[in-house]
Design an enzyme around this catalytic site. Structure first.
Site, PDB file in Angstrom:
ATOM      1  N   ASP A   1       2.191  -1.784  -4.396  1.00 60.09           N
ATOM      2  CA  ASP A   1       0.812  -1.299  -4.377  1.00 60.09           C
ATOM      3  C   ASP A   1       0.079  -1.969  -5.543  1.00 60.09           C
ATOM      4  O   ASP A   1       0.730  -2.492  -6.460  1.00 60.09           O
ATOM      5  CB  ASP A   1       0.787   0.234  -4.539  1.00 60.09           C
ATOM      6  CG  ASP A   1      -0.487   0.857  -3.998  1.00 60.09           C
ATOM      7  OD1 ASP A   1      -0.454   1.501  -2.931  1.00 60.09           O
ATOM      8  OD2 ASP A   1      -1.550   0.696  -4.655  1.00 60.09           O
TER       9      ASP A   1
ATOM     10  N   GLY B   1       0.840  -1.207   0.000  1.00 56.80           N
ATOM     11  CA  GLY B   1       0.000   0.000   0.000  1.00 56.80           C
ATOM     12  C   GLY B   1       0.870   1.251   0.000  1.00 56.80           C
ATOM     13  O   GLY B   1       0.524   2.269   0.604  1.00 56.80           O
TER      14      GLY B   1
ATOM     15  N   GLY C   1      -0.411   4.928  -0.943  1.00 54.23           N
ATOM     16  CA  GLY C   1      -1.444   5.588  -0.143  1.00 54.23           C
ATOM     17  C   GLY C   1      -0.883   6.729   0.693  1.00 54.23           C
ATOM     18  O   GLY C   1       0.323   6.997   0.680  1.00 54.23           O
ATOM     19  N   GLN C   2      -1.779   7.381   1.451  1.00 54.71           N
ATOM     20  CA  GLN C   2      -1.401   8.577   2.229  1.00 54.71           C
ATOM     21  C   GLN C   2      -0.226   8.294   3.166  1.00 54.71           C
ATOM     22  O   GLN C   2       0.737   9.058   3.206  1.00 54.71           O
ATOM     23  CB  GLN C   2      -2.603   9.071   3.052  1.00 54.71           C
ATOM     24  CG  GLN C   2      -2.336  10.379   3.779  1.00 54.71           C
ATOM     25  CD  GLN C   2      -3.302  10.656   4.929  1.00 54.71           C
ATOM     26  OE1 GLN C   2      -4.052   9.775   5.350  1.00 54.71           O
ATOM     27  NE2 GLN C   2      -3.294  11.863   5.437  1.00 54.71           N
TER      28      GLN C   2
ATOM     29  N   TYR D   1     -15.402  -0.292   8.867  1.00 55.50           N
ATOM     30  CA  TYR D   1     -13.951  -0.119   9.043  1.00 55.50           C
ATOM     31  C   TYR D   1     -13.540  -0.440  10.485  1.00 55.50           C
ATOM     32  O   TYR D   1     -12.590  -1.191  10.724  1.00 55.50           O
ATOM     33  CB  TYR D   1     -13.630   1.336   8.691  1.00 55.50           C
ATOM     34  CG  TYR D   1     -12.217   1.788   8.907  1.00 55.50           C
ATOM     35  CD1 TYR D   1     -11.170   1.255   8.164  1.00 55.50           C
ATOM     36  CD2 TYR D   1     -11.925   2.795   9.828  1.00 55.50           C
ATOM     37  CE1 TYR D   1      -9.873   1.712   8.339  1.00 55.50           C
ATOM     38  CE2 TYR D   1     -10.643   3.262  10.004  1.00 55.50           C
ATOM     39  CZ  TYR D   1      -9.608   2.717   9.258  1.00 55.50           C
ATOM     40  OH  TYR D   1      -8.329   3.173   9.422  1.00 55.50           O
TER      41      TYR D   1
ATOM     42  N   LYS E   1     -11.069  -3.324  11.914  1.00 52.88           N
ATOM     43  CA  LYS E   1      -9.848  -3.017  12.670  1.00 52.88           C
ATOM     44  C   LYS E   1      -9.860  -3.726  14.025  1.00 52.88           C
ATOM     45  O   LYS E   1      -8.823  -4.211  14.485  1.00 52.88           O
ATOM     46  CB  LYS E   1      -9.689  -1.502  12.843  1.00 52.88           C
ATOM     47  CG  LYS E   1      -9.289  -0.772  11.573  1.00 52.88           C
ATOM     48  CD  LYS E   1      -7.911  -1.189  11.092  1.00 52.88           C
ATOM     49  CE  LYS E   1      -7.468  -0.511   9.822  1.00 52.88           C
ATOM     50  NZ  LYS E   1      -6.230  -1.063   9.266  1.00 52.88           N
TER      51      LYS E   1
END
Ligand code: AKB
Length: 321
Positions: free
Chosen positions: A35, A9, A12-13, A143, A147
């Protein structure tokens, strides 16, 4: 053994900034970015890049072997707002992506695994102020549910299979190098671009929605520090509470007005309001401070100053082209 990191990933941010920071530390060749995207952003084009889906177990396994990876940062996830729109895929990515890396660590192909959790593991009946490490956890978002389940899997694999997994419950992360995507806390990044470019911002959360937030520099340092800490210092194998600062949209607007006095903020809360309303106002992160020496550097004033300066420079550079 020489450290060799894989970031899953990486576009991503958090992935972009983590890749940059780890390459500074370990050298570009020792940090493999990956990614699902075909090509990587220029910011991380200085080292190895592999197109890879965390859901492709065999391909992931092969990358670990080919590059002789020792540590993995599994940052691939659908965030809170996007997860509400696509619950089935959110569960698939957030859960099976984690299980793939936990199973490969169990096989001995990963020595250390970092996986991000979130303040979204808490829910409407969790104590909101200074939310303790151990408390009621009743997330009501897709989400948050993924988590919390992920945290339980991490602890399970650590206890039953001696997997060295480390995790942080990130607050909303605010950075200027990479754009957030699909989160409820994204307003606190978008606001700076709009404030500088147009002097106005319409916020999708109400003015008094207090949420825990953190400057990206702090989050990256925490991620690297917890991963580098000696194993015996990591006493929590589910996920550590982590705190930076807390603010409401109205308070952030006030901080921005110190630099842009005419800044105007309007409010049009949407479906993300109920997600934000179920999360804590502030977080007690004493355990992280005690166990592996965590401390944050940025409060709301310092965060605002940094964002205004850096995004201002970025916008000027773009306009000059
Ligand atoms: C989100 O808003 O979904 C994320 C988070 C709090 O984990 N930034």
């Amino acid at each position: 053994m020489q450290r060799k990191a894989l970031i899953i990933g990486a576009c991503g941010q958090i992935g972009i900034e983590l890749t940059m920071a780890l390459r500074q530390k370990l050298g570009a060749e020792s940090v493999v970015a990956s990614d699902v995207k075909e090509t990587c952003p220029p910011a991380i084009a200085d080292g190895p890049y592999v197109q890879l889906s965390v859901l492709d177990f065999d391909a992931l396994r092969q990358v670990l072997i080919t590059y002789q990876i020792t540590e993995v940062y599994n940052m691939a996830a659908l965030l809170s707002a996007t997860s509400e729109k696509n619950p089935a895929f959110a569960w698939e990515l957030n859960m099976n992506g984690l299980l793939h890396t936990l199973n490969l660590a169990k096989e001995g192909l990963i020595q250390r695994l970092f996986w991000p959790s979130s303040i979204a593991v808490f829910g409407p009946t969790t104590p909101r102020q200074n939310t303790p490490q151990d408390t009621i956890m009743d997330p009501n978002s897709v989400y948050g549910i993924s988590k919390l389940a992920g945290e339980r899997w991490c602890e399970y694999y650590a206890q039953k299979h001696q997997v060295d997994v480390r995790s942080l419950r990130y607050p909303g992360l605010i950075g200027y190098r990479s754009a957030p995507g699909g989160g409820t806390t994204d307003y606190a990044v978008d606001i700076f671009y709009k404030a500088i470019e147009t002097g106005q911002y319409e916020c999708f959360l109400g003015p008094n929605t207090m949420l825990p937030m953190m400057m990206m520099e702090d989050a990256i340092r925490a991620t690297i520090d917890i991963t580098e800490a000696p194993a015996e210092q990591i006493k929590i194998r589910s996920s550590y509470n982590l705190a930076g600062c807390s603010f409401t949209p109205a308070e952030l607007a006030e901080h921005i007005r110190l630099y842009i006095p005419a800044f105007e903020m309007t409010y049009a809360p949407d479906f993300r309001q109920s997600l934000a309303d179920s999360w804590p106002d502030s977080i007690d992160d004493q355990r992280a401070r005690q166990d592996w020496g965590w401390s944050h550097a940025f409060d709301t004033a310092a965060l605002t100053k940094k964002m205004i300066e850096e995004i201002g420079l970025k916008i000027n550079a773009t306009n000059a082209k």
